[in-house]
Design a protein around this motif. Structure first.
Motif, PDB file in Angstrom:
ATOM      1  N   LYS A   1      20.088  48.379  25.942  1.00 50.18           N
ATOM      2  CA  LYS A   1      20.922  48.122  27.112  1.00 50.18           C
ATOM      3  C   LYS A   1      21.692  49.370  27.531  1.00 50.18           C
ATOM      4  O   LYS A   1      21.828  49.661  28.723  1.00 50.18           O
ATOM      5  CB  LYS A   1      21.900  46.985  26.799  1.00 50.18           C
ATOM      6  CG  LYS A   1      22.823  46.632  27.949  1.00 50.18           C
ATOM      7  CD  LYS A   1      23.744  45.493  27.565  1.00 50.18           C
ATOM      8  CE  LYS A   1      24.697  45.165  28.698  1.00 50.18           C
ATOM      9  NZ  LYS A   1      25.639  44.073  28.328  1.00 50.18           N
ATOM     10  N   LYS A   2      22.174  50.122  26.561  1.00 53.83           N
ATOM     11  CA  LYS A   2      22.911  51.352  26.840  1.00 53.83           C
ATOM     12  C   LYS A   2      22.037  52.349  27.581  1.00 53.83           C
ATOM     13  O   LYS A   2      22.458  52.977  28.574  1.00 53.83           O
ATOM     14  CB  LYS A   2      23.413  51.947  25.527  1.00 53.83           C
ATOM     15  CG  LYS A   2      24.057  53.312  25.668  1.00 53.83           C
ATOM     16  CD  LYS A   2      24.434  53.870  24.306  1.00 53.83           C
ATOM     17  CE  LYS A   2      24.970  55.292  24.431  1.00 53.83           C
ATOM     18  NZ  LYS A   2      25.307  55.852  23.086  1.00 53.83           N
ATOM     19  N   TYR A   3      20.791  52.511  27.143  1.00 50.04           N
ATOM     20  CA  TYR A   3      19.895  53.473  27.776  1.00 50.04           C
ATOM     21  C   TYR A   3      19.486  53.006  29.168  1.00 50.04           C
ATOM     22  O   TYR A   3      19.316  53.827  30.088  1.00 50.04           O
ATOM     23  CB  TYR A   3      18.663  53.684  26.904  1.00 50.04           C
ATOM     24  CG  TYR A   3      18.987  54.330  25.577  1.00 50.04           C
ATOM     25  CD1 TYR A   3      19.963  55.312  25.482  1.00 50.04           C
ATOM     26  CD2 TYR A   3      18.321  53.938  24.416  1.00 50.04           C
ATOM     27  CE1 TYR A   3      20.264  55.898  24.259  1.00 50.04           C
ATOM     28  CE2 TYR A   3      18.625  54.520  23.194  1.00 50.04           C
ATOM     29  CZ  TYR A   3      19.597  55.504  23.124  1.00 50.04           C
ATOM     30  OH  TYR A   3      19.892  56.084  21.917  1.00 50.04           O
ATOM     31  N   LEU A   4      19.289  51.696  29.343  1.00 50.00           N
ATOM     32  CA  LEU A   4      18.933  51.174  30.656  1.00 50.00           C
ATOM     33  C   LEU A   4      20.054  51.430  31.676  1.00 50.00           C
ATOM     34  O   LEU A   4      19.800  51.828  32.809  1.00 50.00           O
ATOM     35  CB  LEU A   4      18.621  49.680  30.559  1.00 50.00           C
ATOM     36  CG  LEU A   4      17.292  49.301  29.912  1.00 50.00           C
ATOM     37  CD1 LEU A   4      17.196  47.791  29.783  1.00 50.00           C
ATOM     38  CD2 LEU A   4      16.127  49.847  30.728  1.00 50.00           C
ATOM     39  N   ILE A   5      21.297  51.199  31.259  1.00 54.28           N
ATOM     40  CA  ILE A   5      22.423  51.426  32.158  1.00 54.28           C
ATOM     41  C   ILE A   5      22.564  52.915  32.477  1.00 54.28           C
ATOM     42  O   ILE A   5      22.820  53.303  33.627  1.00 54.28           O
ATOM     43  CB  ILE A   5      23.712  50.870  31.538  1.00 54.28           C
ATOM     44  CG1 ILE A   5      23.631  49.345  31.435  1.00 54.28           C
ATOM     45  CG2 ILE A   5      24.924  51.279  32.359  1.00 54.28           C
ATOM     46  CD1 ILE A   5      24.827  48.708  30.762  1.00 54.28           C
ATOM     47  N   ALA A   6      22.360  53.775  31.453  1.00 53.14           N
ATOM     48  CA  ALA A   6      22.441  55.212  31.687  1.00 53.14           C
ATOM     49  C   ALA A   6      21.358  55.670  32.669  1.00 53.14           C
ATOM     50  O   ALA A   6      21.607  56.488  33.562  1.00 53.14           O
ATOM     51  CB  ALA A   6      22.320  55.970  30.362  1.00 53.14           C
ATOM     52  N   GLY A   7      20.144  55.130  32.513  1.00 58.41           N
ATOM     53  CA  GLY A   7      19.079  55.476  33.452  1.00 58.41           C
ATOM     54  C   GLY A   7      19.352  54.963  34.849  1.00 58.41           C
ATOM     55  O   GLY A   7      19.060  55.637  35.856  1.00 58.41           O
ATOM     56  N   LEU A   8      19.930  53.766  34.936  1.00 56.98           N
ATOM     57  CA  LEU A   8      20.281  53.205  36.236  1.00 56.98           C
ATOM     58  C   LEU A   8      21.329  54.053  36.947  1.00 56.98           C
ATOM     59  O   LEU A   8      21.247  54.286  38.160  1.00 56.98           O
ATOM     60  CB  LEU A   8      20.783  51.776  36.059  1.00 56.98           C
ATOM     61  CG  LEU A   8      21.187  51.029  37.337  1.00 56.98           C
ATOM     62  CD1 LEU A   8      19.990  50.840  38.243  1.00 56.98           C
ATOM     63  CD2 LEU A   8      21.820  49.689  36.996  1.00 56.98           C
ATOM     64  N   LEU A   9      22.317  54.538  36.214  1.00 59.89           N
ATOM     65  CA  LEU A   9      23.361  55.371  36.809  1.00 59.89           C
ATOM     66  C   LEU A   9      22.801  56.695  37.311  1.00 59.89           C
ATOM     67  O   LEU A   9      23.369  57.302  38.225  1.00 59.89           O
ATOM     68  CB  LEU A   9      24.471  55.634  35.783  1.00 59.89           C
ATOM     69  CG  LEU A   9      25.300  54.414  35.368  1.00 59.89           C
ATOM     70  CD1 LEU A   9      26.317  54.793  34.295  1.00 59.89           C
ATOM     71  CD2 LEU A   9      26.013  53.819  36.583  1.00 59.89           C
ATOM     72  N   VAL A  10      21.701  57.158  36.731  1.00 58.78           N
ATOM     73  CA  VAL A  10      21.087  58.404  37.197  1.00 58.78           C
ATOM     74  C   VAL A  10      20.271  58.174  38.464  1.00 58.78           C
ATOM     75  O   VAL A  10      20.348  58.932  39.431  1.00 58.78           O
ATOM     76  CB  VAL A  10      20.206  59.011  36.087  1.00 58.78           C
ATOM     77  CG1 VAL A  10      19.392  60.184  36.628  1.00 58.78           C
ATOM     78  CG2 VAL A  10      21.063  59.464  34.922  1.00 58.78           C
ATOM     79  N   TRP A  11      19.472  57.097  38.472  1.00 63.20           N
ATOM     80  CA  TRP A  11      18.530  56.895  39.561  1.00 63.20           C
ATOM     81  C   TRP A  11      19.112  56.149  40.756  1.00 63.20           C
ATOM     82  O   TRP A  11      18.623  56.319  41.884  1.00 63.20           O
ATOM     83  CB  TRP A  11      17.307  56.130  39.056  1.00 63.20           C
ATOM     84  CG  TRP A  11      16.389  56.988  38.246  1.00 63.20           C
ATOM     85  CD1 TRP A  11      16.215  56.970  36.898  1.00 63.20           C
ATOM     86  CD2 TRP A  11      15.520  58.004  38.735  1.00 63.20           C
ATOM     87  NE1 TRP A  11      15.308  57.910  36.505  1.00 63.20           N
ATOM     88  CE2 TRP A  11      14.855  58.569  37.620  1.00 63.20           C
ATOM     89  CE3 TRP A  11      15.245  58.496  40.008  1.00 63.20           C
ATOM     90  CZ2 TRP A  11      13.926  59.593  37.742  1.00 63.20           C
ATOM     91  CZ3 TRP A  11      14.313  59.527  40.138  1.00 63.20           C
ATOM     92  CH2 TRP A  11      13.674  60.067  39.016  1.00 63.20           C
ATOM     93  N   LEU A  12      20.126  55.318  40.554  1.00 70.86           N
ATOM     94  CA  LEU A  12      20.653  54.520  41.658  1.00 70.86           C
ATOM     95  C   LEU A  12      21.225  55.367  42.790  1.00 70.86           C
ATOM     96  O   LEU A  12      20.887  55.134  43.961  1.00 70.86           O
ATOM     97  CB  LEU A  12      21.706  53.544  41.127  1.00 70.86           C
ATOM     98  CG  LEU A  12      22.254  52.535  42.152  1.00 70.86           C
ATOM     99  CD1 LEU A  12      21.127  51.674  42.705  1.00 70.86           C
ATOM    100  CD2 LEU A  12      23.335  51.662  41.535  1.00 70.86           C
ATOM    101  N   PRO A  13      22.081  56.367  42.517  1.00 69.39           N
ATOM    102  CA  PRO A  13      22.566  57.200  43.644  1.00 69.39           C
ATOM    103  C   PRO A  13      21.445  57.932  44.368  1.00 69.39           C
ATOM    104  O   PRO A  13      21.467  58.045  45.602  1.00 69.39           O
ATOM    105  CB  PRO A  13      23.529  58.183  42.963  1.00 69.39           C
ATOM    106  CG  PRO A  13      23.914  57.530  41.685  1.00 69.39           C
ATOM    107  CD  PRO A  13      22.716  56.764  41.256  1.00 69.39           C
ATOM    108  N   LEU A  14      20.434  58.413  43.589  1.00 71.41           N
ATOM    109  CA  LEU A  14      19.311  59.097  44.229  1.00 71.41           C
ATOM    110  C   LEU A  14      18.501  58.138  45.097  1.00 71.41           C
ATOM    111  O   LEU A  14      18.073  58.493  46.206  1.00 71.41           O
ATOM    112  CB  LEU A  14      18.413  59.717  43.156  1.00 71.41           C
ATOM    113  CG  LEU A  14      19.025  60.860  42.336  1.00 71.41           C
ATOM    114  CD1 LEU A  14      18.066  61.286  41.235  1.00 71.41           C
ATOM    115  CD2 LEU A  14      19.362  62.042  43.223  1.00 71.41           C
ATOM    116  N   ALA A  15      18.303  56.920  44.606  1.00 71.02           N
ATOM    117  CA  ALA A  15      17.527  55.939  45.366  1.00 71.02           C
ATOM    118  C   ALA A  15      18.243  55.544  46.657  1.00 71.02           C
ATOM    119  O   ALA A  15      17.614  55.441  47.724  1.00 71.02           O
ATOM    120  CB  ALA A  15      17.260  54.706  44.503  1.00 71.02           C
TER     121      ALA A  15
END
Length: 222
Positions: free
Chosen positions: A2-16
């Motif tokens: 869950k920690k890694y999923l949230i970290a990945g989401l925080l990286v890709w969401l602003p770019l998306a």
């Protein structure tokens, strides 16, 4: 996991989201360019000119460049005396068409008020109690009441727009006494970020006033 999923989401969401906004702008400008191109093709007879216009559809990003150039050219035309005279004539012409005049005049009045460089609309972020006492929210000053509304109000009042979150394009229009409004040092952009992020992205506190040479610093002890 869950920690890694949230970290990945925080990286890709602003770019998306950034990419989605840019693609939306590109699609809107390109669609307007294609609409103008279709109008030109209908205006000119079929032949070499029409075939040349058709070939422009396949050039990538041409619509964006053409629309930006058109906006810049319109801005240059509208800011000189000759262009302003022609714009006044166009406003008078559209103001005489029965149905068009009500729509055009309303939209023009709102756009002139919001985007005018010497206007006061959306130039100041304030803090107000809404929707009840003890509950605070950020609002934007859009002006002062006028006409019949101002005649029914005693004292100094301001017109406010209270945006909703996370979509600030919808909100509420309020008229409140100036004494009930607390001005903020944050800019309009900082206030919008604060509203859209639901209070997560807070603007930095205002810088303390600079101490002049020879004056004592009030924050310094002794």
């Amino acid at each position: 996991m869950k920690k890694y999923l949230i970290a990945g989401l925080l990286v890709w969401l602003p770019l998306a989201i950034t990419l989605w906004v840019l693609l939306w702008l590109y699609g809107a400008m390109d669609g307007m360019f294609l609409w103008l191109l279709s109008g030109l093709q209908k205006a000119v007879p079929a032949g070499v000119v029409s075939d040349g216009l058709e070939s422009l559809r396949g050039i990538p990003f041409l619509g964006v460049f053409v629309m930006v150039a058109l906006l810049l050219g319109t801005g240059v035309f509208a800011t000189n005396m000759f262009g302003q005279w022609w714009l006044r004539q166009g406003d008078r012409l559209l103001g005489r068409i029965p149905i068009v005049k009500s729509i055009y005049s309303s939209v023009k009045q709102v756009s002139d008020t919001l985007f005018s460089s010497d206007g006061n609309a959306f130039r100041e972020a304030v803090l107000v109690q809404y929707p009840h006492q003890g509950s605070w929210t950020i609002a934007f000053v859009t002006g002062r009441p006028s006409g019949e509304v101002a005649a029914h109000l005693a004292g100094d009042h301001v017109s406010l727009y209270v945006p909703t979150t996370p979509n600030p394009t919808s909100g509420f229009f309020l008229i409140m006494p100036r004494s009930a409004v607390r001005p903020l040092h944050m800019s309009v952009d900082e206030a919008l970020k604060y509203i859209i992020s639901m209070g997560v992205v807070a603007p930095p506190p205002p810088a303390p006033p600079a101490v002049r040479l020879g004056e004592a610093d009030p924050n310094r002890m002794g």
